[in-house]
Write a protein that holds these residues in place. Sequence first.
Motif, mmCIF file in Angstrom:
data_model
loop_
_atom_site.group_PDB
_atom_site.id
_atom_site.type_symbol
_atom_site.label_atom_id
_atom_site.label_comp_id
_atom_site.label_asym_id
_atom_site.label_seq_id
_atom_site.Cartn_x
_atom_site.Cartn_y
_atom_site.Cartn_z
ATOM 1 N N MET A 1 0.844 -1.166 0.000
ATOM 2 C CA MET A 1 0.000 0.000 0.000
ATOM 3 C C MET A 1 0.893 1.233 0.000
ATOM 4 O O MET A 1 1.878 1.289 0.727
ATOM 5 C CB MET A 1 -0.913 -0.006 1.235
ATOM 6 C CG MET A 1 -1.832 1.197 1.313
ATOM 7 S SD MET A 1 -3.136 1.088 2.567
ATOM 8 C CE MET A 1 -2.202 1.336 4.043
ATOM 9 N N ARG A 2 0.513 2.191 -0.795
ATOM 10 C CA ARG A 2 1.201 3.488 -0.809
ATOM 11 C C ARG A 2 0.539 4.377 0.243
ATOM 12 O O ARG A 2 -0.678 4.384 0.366
ATOM 13 C CB ARG A 2 1.087 4.135 -2.184
ATOM 14 C CG ARG A 2 1.898 3.422 -3.253
ATOM 15 C CD ARG A 2 1.587 3.932 -4.665
ATOM 16 N NE ARG A 2 1.473 5.369 -4.786
ATOM 17 C CZ ARG A 2 2.450 6.192 -5.146
ATOM 18 N NH1 ARG A 2 3.640 5.691 -5.438
ATOM 19 N NH2 ARG A 2 2.254 7.479 -5.243
ATOM 20 N N VAL A 27 -7.509 2.539 8.117
ATOM 21 C CA VAL A 27 -7.034 3.386 7.033
ATOM 22 C C VAL A 27 -7.888 3.114 5.806
ATOM 23 O O VAL A 27 -7.993 1.970 5.349
ATOM 24 C CB VAL A 27 -5.550 3.111 6.711
ATOM 25 C CG1 VAL A 27 -5.085 3.988 5.547
ATOM 26 C CG2 VAL A 27 -4.677 3.332 7.944
ATOM 27 N N ALA A 28 -8.513 4.155 5.293
ATOM 28 C CA ALA A 28 -9.299 4.047 4.064
ATOM 29 C C ALA A 28 -8.354 4.184 2.881
ATOM 30 O O ALA A 28 -7.397 4.961 2.917
ATOM 31 C CB ALA A 28 -10.356 5.145 4.020
ATOM 32 N N SER A 29 -8.619 3.405 1.833
ATOM 33 C CA SER A 29 -7.744 3.464 0.655
ATOM 34 C C SER A 29 -8.563 3.397 -0.627
ATOM 35 O O SER A 29 -9.743 3.043 -0.627
ATOM 36 C CB SER A 29 -6.738 2.315 0.685
ATOM 37 O OG SER A 29 -7.397 1.077 0.497
ATOM 38 N N GLY A 72 -8.279 -0.306 3.705
ATOM 39 C CA GLY A 72 -6.933 -0.647 3.263
ATOM 40 C C GLY A 72 -6.075 -1.251 4.348
ATOM 41 O O GLY A 72 -5.235 -2.111 4.088
ATOM 42 N N ALA A 73 -6.302 -0.795 5.592
ATOM 43 C CA ALA A 73 -5.476 -1.295 6.699
ATOM 44 C C ALA A 73 -6.189 -1.085 8.022
ATOM 45 O O ALA A 73 -6.998 -0.175 8.179
ATOM 46 C CB ALA A 73 -4.123 -0.587 6.725
ATOM 47 N N ILE A 74 -5.843 -1.953 8.942
ATOM 48 C CA ILE A 74 -6.220 -1.804 10.341
ATOM 49 C C ILE A 74 -4.900 -1.604 11.074
ATOM 50 O O ILE A 74 -3.943 -2.337 10.848
ATOM 51 C CB ILE A 74 -6.959 -3.048 10.855
ATOM 52 C CG1 ILE A 74 -8.264 -3.231 10.073
ATOM 53 C CG2 ILE A 74 -7.216 -2.944 12.360
ATOM 54 C CD1 ILE A 74 -8.961 -4.552 10.314
ATOM 55 N N TYR A 75 -4.836 -0.580 11.918
ATOM 56 C CA TYR A 75 -3.576 -0.334 12.605
ATOM 57 C C TYR A 75 -3.758 -0.361 14.117
ATOM 58 O O TYR A 75 -4.851 -0.141 14.637
ATOM 59 C CB TYR A 75 -2.938 0.985 12.160
ATOM 60 C CG TYR A 75 -3.604 2.241 12.658
ATOM 61 C CD1 TYR A 75 -3.252 2.803 13.880
ATOM 62 C CD2 TYR A 75 -4.577 2.893 11.893
ATOM 63 C CE1 TYR A 75 -3.844 3.973 14.337
ATOM 64 C CE2 TYR A 75 -5.174 4.058 12.339
ATOM 65 C CZ TYR A 75 -4.815 4.585 13.556
ATOM 66 O OH TYR A 75 -5.410 5.736 14.014
ATOM 67 N N LEU A 99 -4.359 -4.789 5.086
ATOM 68 C CA LEU A 99 -3.066 -4.858 5.748
ATOM 69 C C LEU A 99 -3.282 -4.652 7.242
ATOM 70 O O LEU A 99 -4.248 -4.015 7.666
ATOM 71 C CB LEU A 99 -2.140 -3.746 5.255
ATOM 72 C CG LEU A 99 -1.571 -3.847 3.853
ATOM 73 C CD1 LEU A 99 -0.632 -2.677 3.592
ATOM 74 C CD2 LEU A 99 -0.863 -5.155 3.645
ATOM 75 N N TYR A 100 -2.367 -5.180 8.013
ATOM 76 C CA TYR A 100 -2.339 -4.937 9.447
ATOM 77 C C TYR A 100 -1.054 -4.172 9.725
ATOM 78 O O TYR A 100 0.038 -4.684 9.501
ATOM 79 C CB TYR A 100 -2.405 -6.255 10.230
ATOM 80 C CG TYR A 100 -3.794 -6.844 10.166
ATOM 81 C CD1 TYR A 100 -4.741 -6.542 11.134
ATOM 82 C CD2 TYR A 100 -4.173 -7.644 9.096
ATOM 83 C CE1 TYR A 100 -6.034 -7.053 11.049
ATOM 84 C CE2 TYR A 100 -5.461 -8.152 9.004
ATOM 85 C CZ TYR A 100 -6.385 -7.850 9.989
ATOM 86 O OH TYR A 100 -7.667 -8.337 9.908
ATOM 87 N N VAL A 101 -1.216 -2.926 10.153
ATOM 88 C CA VAL A 101 -0.085 -2.042 10.403
ATOM 89 C C VAL A 101 0.117 -1.951 11.914
ATOM 90 O O VAL A 101 -0.838 -1.723 12.665
ATOM 91 C CB VAL A 101 -0.334 -0.643 9.801
ATOM 92 C CG1 VAL A 101 0.787 0.321 10.173
ATOM 93 C CG2 VAL A 101 -0.492 -0.739 8.281
#
Length: 131
Positions: A1-2, A27-29, A72-75, A99-101
């Motif tokens: 992911m960018r 995170v929205a992507s 896009g991601a869960i952090y 993704l998991y950040v």
Amino acid sequence: MRIAQVLLDEIVEHALQDAPNECCGMVASRAGEAVRVHRARNAAASPLRYEIDGMEQYRIQTEIEDDGLELGAIYHSHTRSAPYPSQTDINLAFYPESLYVIVGVQDRDAPEVKAYRIQDGQVSEAELQVV
């Protein structure tokens, strides 16, 4: 992911602000590019785990979908250990497409950010391309 540096900085700042408890958010992507950070409250209020309240999670995910974006991601952060998924993180990874950040803030002066894919209990490092 960018991800733009400003969005990554927002995630790291959230981790530092919530320490000694873990922080969490989404995170929205769009098309593999981070667009917006959605902070969430850690309902567990714990330095050892995170939990997003079900209604808050629903609100964030609805907002992401209504904006025509993707999850896009869960952090979250690790305040006492390296930024690698714990067994609990792996067990609760219900979104294999995301993704998991993880932000490691054990050393507050040098936060470390890592991204992972967690699918069927298997962890693999993923690339966060900072732009």
